[in-house]
Write a protein that holds these residues in place. Structure first.
Motif: not given
Length: 550
Positions: A50, A61, A64, A67-68, A121, A174, A201, A273, A276, A278, A280
């Motif tokens: 990361t 990040s 993130v 993830e999205n 997200g 999340g 984060a 999100e 993106g 960073d 948490t």
């Protein structure tokens, strides 16, 4: 609950030099990313690196972002005509870590139901990713929840266990909506935050479990409303038949079980999100249990209407601000209500106490630390602890329902308004609603408080405390920095800032959302680099604000 370290002793302050703060952030961390392309209960994990990078929007990040980029789903939405009253439930945790089991108690007269867990997200604009689908469970018609008439607490301790969900590695940390589905148009939600105690984060979002529960009238009682006659006193405010203790062992009666998550929390989560950033997530209960967690992050993000705080929470933030943590209070009325947590028969920290009258609190005059005795507000005796030094503004009242007024810019030269084209006197339409805050004349006011927006609120629009001027009160957005740690703090003075982020679109004439998103990103950009005073020190402008102070 995993304990990692103690608060205070041996801590290294995270004040950094301005040179380091302005550098590109490039941190490489080994993490696990989970791929769940189908509703199956199995998943695969891949170890990746990361990277954190400073962008105009804030610290980004790559985890993130990745993830999205995974497949999203609209399945979290409820169908038109949905009847959420046909299925309602609660979980035995507001927050959970990987490996923890969460018990679900569900009430439905229908024969069966299943559970879908959605991580909220961006996900290509679909808004969530389906992480887990349960097997089918038998429906249970649960009994009426008992009422403890000594404190008017409704708690569903007599319900039978319906299902258990294990938080496996598929559950990326999340905010989650657990969707209880009993039919095509019979579904409701349960809220759950999956948090990572090892996260470092940049941004930590604190979900407002205690606020949501304090307003929850499931079974007829909350801290603000009740049924029947008086139980302890005979006051009309706060109403004498209110609850003095509320329980998390019951469903939420609004938002189809999601309380106000979708309006007062989710728009910011979706925005961050999407970009993106960073980020948490924890809850206010997490912070009450593990106050040292703030030292692992650079920015605390408090959400709309974050009014209920425990003594442990306030101490945690006070310590963190003294050591360089930046804080953003997106909602007005932060730290107004004084609460504490206690266990229920279903688990730890499952009951929230707020007598709102210190003389009624059993801890009053018993040698207990006065900061644990719940008065109507934190400023009430015996705690008598104003939040002014921590948030920079004073709670000053509320607008009537569905009334919105403009936010008026008072210091357009501030970095907060970069790339917005706003000037002094610019008015962003339909931005301010619900509760408001304003600066006051007090020695407790931070010496370098900078008023960014000073917005007149007609007294005819609501109910206000303190002084008013020529038929108006004021909502003030402020910024100040700690003279020693250089931590920055912003309070918007407006209780619907997060909801405003998606209340309208740029295609609509006069829509304030694009400007508010830009302002939010400006804050995240500066605050994400470390103590904000090293980059953008606050300078008091109170002498130019009129009228100023109540």
């Amino acid at each position: 609950m995993q304990r990692r370290k103690s608060l205070g002793i041996g801590r290294i302050p995270f004040v950094v030099s301005s040179v380091v703060a302005l550098l590109l952030v490039a941190t490489v961390v080994s993490i696990k990313v989970v791929h769940a392309p189908s509703p199956a209960t199995t998943s695969t994990t891949t170890t990746i690196l990361t990277t954190k990078t400073l962008t105009a929007d804030g610290v980004q990040s790559s985890a993130v972002v990745q993830e999205n980029s995974l497949p999203g789903s609209r399945g979290w939405h409820l169908a038109p005509g949905n009847n959420s009253s046909e299925i309602q439930g609660f979980a035995t945790a507001t927050e959970a870590q990987l490996g923890q089991s969460v018990n679900l108690y569900v009430n439905t007269t229908l024969a069966s139901f299943h559970v879908e867990a959605y991580r909220m997200g961006w996900y290509q604009g679909l808004g969530a990713r389906l992480i887990w689908t349960s097997p089918t469970f038998k429906g249970i018609a649960q009994p009426t929840c008992p009422l403890d008439t000594s404190v008017n607490m409704v708690a569903c301790w007599n319900w039978k266990l319906s299902a258990t969900m294990v938080v496996t590695s598929a559950f990326v940390p999340g905010d989650y909506l657990l969707k209880l589905v009993a039919g095509p148009k019979v579904a409701s939600y349960i809220l759950l935050t999956v948090w990572d105690p090892a996260s470092t984060a940049t941004y930590v979002v604190v979900n407002r479990s205690m606020v949501e529960q304090g307003w929850n009238t499931y079974g007829g009682y909350s801290f603000y409303a009740g049924r029947g006659g008086c139980i302890i006193d005979s006051s009309s405010y706060p109403v004498c038949n209110r609850a003095r203790v509320v329980s998390f062992d019951r469903p939420y009666d609004t938002g189809d079980g999601s309380s106000d998550f979708l309006t007062n929390e989710y728009p910011l989560i979706q925005m961050m999100e999407r970009e993106g950033l960073d980020v948490t997530y924890i809850t206010d209960i997490t912070l009450s249990i593990d106050p040292a967690i703030l030292s692992d992050h650079k920015v605390l993000l408090s959400l709309d209407h974050d009014e209920s705080w425990t003594y442990t929470e306030r101490l945690a933030l006070q310590h963190a601000q003294a050591n360089g943590l930046n804080a953003v209070f997106f909602g007005a009325a932060a730290m107004v209500r004084h609460v504490r947590l206690e266990p229920s028969i279903m688990g730890l920290n499952r009951q929230e106490v707020d007598f709102r009258n210190s003389g009624e609190d059993p801890l009053f005059a018993k040698g207990t630390d006065p900061n644990n005795v719940t008065g109507n507000t934190w400023e009430s005796p015996p705690a008598s602890w104003s939040p002014l030094s921590q948030i920079g503004v004073q709670y000053s009242g509320y607008l009537s329902p569905n009334v919105f007024v403009p936010m008026v810019i008072s210091d357009a030269s501030s970095w907060v308004f970069k790339n917005t084209t706003l000037t002094n006197g610019s008015a962003l339409a339909n931005v301010i609603a619900s509760d408001i805050d304003h600066v006051i004349a007090s020695s407790a006011e931070p010496a370098n408080v900078q008023v960014l927006a000073h917005s007149p609120i007609p007294t005819s629009a609501g109910t206000f405390s303190g002084t008013t001027w020529n038929g108006s009160s004021y909502s003030d957005m402020v910024y100040f920095t700690n003279p020693t740690s250089h931590a920055g703090t912003i309070d918007t003075g407006n209780n619907v800032w997060i909801g405003d982020l998606n209340r309208c679109t740029s295609a609509q004439t006069g829509c304030a959302a694009p400007a508010l998103i830009q302002i939010t990103n400006n804050i995240l950009h500066v605050f994400g680099q470390g103590p904000a005073g090293l980059i953008e020190p606050a300078t008091s402008n109170l002498a130019s604000i009129f009228p100023a102070g109540s």
